[in-house]
Design an enzyme around this catalytic site. Structure first.
Site, mmCIF file in Angstrom:
data_model
loop_
_atom_site.group_PDB
_atom_site.id
_atom_site.type_symbol
_atom_site.label_atom_id
_atom_site.label_comp_id
_atom_site.label_asym_id
_atom_site.label_seq_id
_atom_site.Cartn_x
_atom_site.Cartn_y
_atom_site.Cartn_z
ATOM 1 C CE LYS A 22 -1.739 1.525 4.061
ATOM 2 N NZ LYS A 22 -1.446 2.909 4.444
ATOM 3 C CG ASN A 23 2.282 2.689 3.552
ATOM 4 O OD1 ASN A 23 1.116 2.998 3.284
ATOM 5 N ND2 ASN A 23 2.703 2.481 4.794
ATOM 6 N NE ARG A 104 0.842 12.644 7.518
ATOM 7 C CZ ARG A 104 1.079 13.871 7.927
ATOM 8 N NH1 ARG A 104 0.127 14.607 8.403
ATOM 9 N NH2 ARG A 104 2.299 14.373 7.857
ATOM 10 C CB CYS A 128 -4.770 10.809 11.652
ATOM 11 S SG CYS A 128 -3.340 9.843 11.979
ATOM 12 N NE ARG A 133 0.506 10.270 10.335
ATOM 13 C CZ ARG A 133 0.020 9.336 9.515
ATOM 14 N NH1 ARG A 133 -1.210 8.940 9.615
ATOM 15 N NH2 ARG A 133 0.783 8.801 8.586
ATOM 16 N N PRO A 134 1.952 16.671 11.782
ATOM 17 C CG PRO A 134 3.681 17.843 12.801
ATOM 18 C CD PRO A 134 2.912 16.571 12.879
ATOM 19 C CB VAL A 135 2.129 19.264 6.519
ATOM 20 C CG1 VAL A 135 1.140 18.126 6.447
ATOM 21 C CG2 VAL A 135 1.418 20.601 6.732
ATOM 22 C CG ASP A 136 6.647 20.724 10.914
ATOM 23 O OD1 ASP A 136 6.220 19.598 10.600
ATOM 24 O OD2 ASP A 136 7.339 20.908 11.933
ATOM 25 C CG ASP A 319 3.302 1.335 9.470
ATOM 26 O OD1 ASP A 319 2.904 2.170 10.302
ATOM 27 O OD2 ASP A 319 3.520 1.617 8.277
ATOM 28 C CB ILE A 341 7.417 6.743 14.533
ATOM 29 C CG1 ILE A 341 8.612 5.786 14.365
ATOM 30 C CG2 ILE A 341 7.173 7.575 13.272
ATOM 31 C CD1 ILE A 341 9.864 6.364 13.821
ATOM 32 N NE ARG A 411 -7.385 4.135 5.523
ATOM 33 C CZ ARG A 411 -6.775 5.141 6.121
ATOM 34 N NH1 ARG A 411 -7.112 5.463 7.342
ATOM 35 N NH2 ARG A 411 -5.829 5.823 5.506
HETATM 36 C C1 EPZ Z 1 4.310 6.907 6.507
HETATM 37 O O1 EPZ Z 1 3.537 7.951 7.086
HETATM 38 C C2 EPZ Z 1 3.385 5.728 6.357
HETATM 39 N N1 EPZ Z 1 2.281 6.070 5.467
HETATM 40 C C3 EPZ Z 1 2.874 5.295 7.725
HETATM 41 O O2 EPZ Z 1 2.080 4.137 7.565
HETATM 42 C C4 EPZ Z 1 4.075 4.951 8.605
HETATM 43 O O3 EPZ Z 1 3.624 4.640 9.903
HETATM 44 C C5 EPZ Z 1 5.035 6.147 8.671
HETATM 45 O O4 EPZ Z 1 5.408 6.559 7.329
HETATM 46 C C6 EPZ Z 1 6.309 5.865 9.438
HETATM 47 O O5 EPZ Z 1 6.973 4.786 8.856
HETATM 48 C C7 EPZ Z 1 2.432 5.901 4.151
HETATM 49 O O6 EPZ Z 1 3.487 5.553 3.642
HETATM 50 C C8 EPZ Z 1 1.235 6.162 3.300
HETATM 51 P P1 EPZ Z 1 6.375 10.262 8.564
HETATM 52 P P2 EPZ Z 1 4.072 9.444 7.094
HETATM 53 O O7 EPZ Z 1 6.270 11.565 7.863
HETATM 54 O O8 EPZ Z 1 4.858 9.695 5.877
HETATM 55 C C9 EPZ Z 1 6.633 13.639 12.021
HETATM 56 C C10 EPZ Z 1 0.159 2.782 7.842
HETATM 57 O O9 EPZ Z 1 -0.397 2.233 8.838
HETATM 58 N N2 EPZ Z 1 6.447 14.685 10.989
HETATM 59 O O10 EPZ Z 1 7.546 9.411 8.251
HETATM 60 O O11 EPZ Z 1 2.905 10.304 7.372
HETATM 61 C C11 EPZ Z 1 5.398 12.756 12.192
HETATM 62 O O12 EPZ Z 1 4.425 13.382 12.995
HETATM 63 C C12 EPZ Z 1 0.690 4.212 7.933
HETATM 64 O O13 EPZ Z 1 0.274 2.243 6.745
HETATM 65 C C13 EPZ Z 1 6.505 16.001 11.364
HETATM 66 O O14 EPZ Z 1 6.697 16.340 12.537
HETATM 67 O O15 EPZ Z 1 5.031 9.441 8.361
HETATM 68 C C14 EPZ Z 1 5.989 11.512 12.793
HETATM 69 O O16 EPZ Z 1 6.202 11.706 14.154
HETATM 70 C C15 EPZ Z 1 0.346 4.888 9.215
HETATM 71 N N3 EPZ Z 1 6.331 16.965 10.407
HETATM 72 C C16 EPZ Z 1 7.364 11.422 12.105
HETATM 73 O O17 EPZ Z 1 7.635 12.738 11.579
HETATM 74 C C17 EPZ Z 1 6.128 16.660 9.101
HETATM 75 O O18 EPZ Z 1 5.983 17.586 8.266
HETATM 76 C C18 EPZ Z 1 7.459 10.431 10.952
HETATM 77 O O19 EPZ Z 1 6.311 10.562 10.118
HETATM 78 C C19 EPZ Z 1 6.090 15.294 8.721
HETATM 79 C C20 EPZ Z 1 6.262 14.328 9.685
#
Ligand code: EPZ
Length: 432
Positions: A22-23, A104, A128, A133-136, A319, A341, A411
């Protein structure tokens, strides 16, 4: 609302075909926005998130054709679908709230839209269940490529400079899968060189990077923490295969360790989940790599508790944390599981307690004291991986378990009940 009903106690025996990830499938589909030519994806899983992203991409003008193959067709290497995506023209650069809020990863369209159409208006994804999960990091990275960014009415409004994005240095403060995908895709069409430092190196990032290279992008450092992207004026079509889902493979490996038996995880690649396999080995499973996949069975000494700290790849995946916790509920001894994480990824704890599990949470650490047996229960889950941890617990519990709200499972797990029942589990979907 659909539910899953299962009766625990059966060992799992047989083969489970692992679906496309999926990812990886989601960002690969998003990469189609970068070219006017067709992008062909092989081995796309049949999942609710894939269907939802189709709607989002169609809204931007992507034509999508899916050529389904019946699961288990003899002679086919994979069971997944072939999907052709063609974004001849980007007809709309807005990704509306109604579509983005449900998933997301759809926020990630901001990178390709900005790179190709030089503008994007994408709804903020919001919080969520597993954390804020911010987007900064995304916004910082896109600004480093010259984008101007405003937040307006819950939307991120991004504009590229005249002539398009410009390569730059992006040092991610923390490893982020989504930010790495998005900045990497955006940089392929930028003028000049982009360097992403502290990049994610999950196998799904490699899958997307290789796809972009097949489309004509210039990317070096694939598989490392530093990606260097030389922008090119345009990308072309390509055909790429979605990698097998390492989280699905790890989930079934834990289910097999939990119930005993002997399962071959067909197509699974050990190098994509080595740290989880190492932990399973310590917990009492025998793991063997075979030409067709990974074989998992119990080593005959019972389940032993193991301490685990979640980490980015190649560490133990967040995950798989919930599924591993389910396994530890029946291990000998006390296990400590640290989530690093996401700040709120222990919601399965209260549900696992309904089976009689003994788990205490303090901050980011769950302490699991193994019990000799679990008892079936009525349970409900709040996210995808938490839901499947309840299925794993139910497979080993005495008596009947009903898992409610299974749209979470749909999902991210293809034909879950079918795959498990073919290996001897007593499990069915109850509709209505
Ligand atoms: C991906 O999410 C996966 N989703 C998640 O899988 C997975 O848990 C995660 O990576 C970690 O491996 C997909 O690939 C679709 P991150 P993502 O950005 O990209 C922080 C599942 O069950 N962060 O690597 O959203 C964030 O809050 C899902 O399949 C910021 O602070 O995760 C987290 O603490 C759930 N600011 C950390 O970084 C930002 O702008 C890592 O999140 C972006 C992230």
């Amino acid at each position: 609302m659909d539910r899953i009903r299962l009766v625990g106690g059966n060992q799992l025996r047989g083969e489970i075909p692992i679906s496309g990830a999926k990812n990886a499938a989601l960002p690969l589909m998003i990469a189609s926005l970068l070219t006017q030519e067709p992008l062909v994806l092989e081995n796309v899983p049949r999942l609710a998130d894939v269907n939802q992203l189709e709607k989002i991409l169609e809204n931007h003008g992507v034509d999508i054709a899916v050529h389904g193959r019946r699961p288990g067709t003899p002679g086919s290497r994979f069971d997944g679908q072939r999907m052709t995506l063609q974004a001849a023209d980007i007809v709309d650069t807005t990704a509306p709230y109604e579509l983005v809020s449900t998933m997301r990863a759809s926020f990630w369209v901001i990178g390709p839209l900005l790179a190709r159409a030089h503008e994007a208006r994408v709804s903020l994804p919001g919080g969520c269940a597993i954390g804020t999960r911010p987007v900064d990091f995304f916004l910082y990275g896109l600004k480093q490529l010259g984008a101007e960014i405003d937040i307006d009415d819950g939307y991120v409004v991004a504009r590229a400079p005249k002539g398009g994005l410009i390569g730059g240095l992006v040092h991610l403060p923390k490893v982020s899968v989504g930010a790495t995908h998005t900045i990497m895709m955006a940089a392929t069409l930028a003028r000049g060189t982009t360097v992403i430092e502290n990049a994610a190196m999950e196998p799904e990032i490699d899958n997307v990077a290789h796809c972009l290279v097949a489309m004509g992008a210039s990317i070096s450092g694939i598989g490392t923490r530093t990606l260097t992207i030389e922008g090119v004026p345009s990308l072309h079509g390509a055909t790429i295969e979605v990698i097998p889902d390492r989280i699905e493979a790890g989930t079934f490996a834990m289910a097999a360790a939990m119930t005993g038996g002997d399962v071959l995880l067909r197509h699974a690649r050990p190098e994509h989940l080595q740290s989880a396999l190492d932990v399973l080995g310590q917990a009492g499973a025998t793991i063997a790599s075979e030409a067709g996949g990974i074989r998992v069975k119990r080593n005959g000494n019972g389940l032993q508790s193991v301490d685990v700290e979640v980490d980015t790849f190649p560490g133990f995946a967040t995950d798989l944390q919930a599924q591993f916790m389910a396994l530890m509920t029946m291990a000998n001894g006390v296990s400590h599981i640290r989530e690093t994480i996401f700040e709120n990824r222990f919601m399965h704890v209260a549900e696992l307690a309904r089976f009689g599990a003994d788990i205490r949470v303090e901050g980011q650490v769950a302490t699991v004291t193994g019990v000799p047996a679990l008892k079936g229960a009525q349970v409900m889950a709040t996210d995808l991986r938490a839901s499947v941890s309840l299925v794993i617990a139910g497979l080993a519990a005495r008596g009947e378990t009903v898992v409610n709200r299974i749209y979470h499972l749909d999902r991210g797990f293809e034909r879950l009940e079918d795959k498990l029942s073919r290996c001897g589990a007593e499990i069915e979907r109850v509709t209505g």
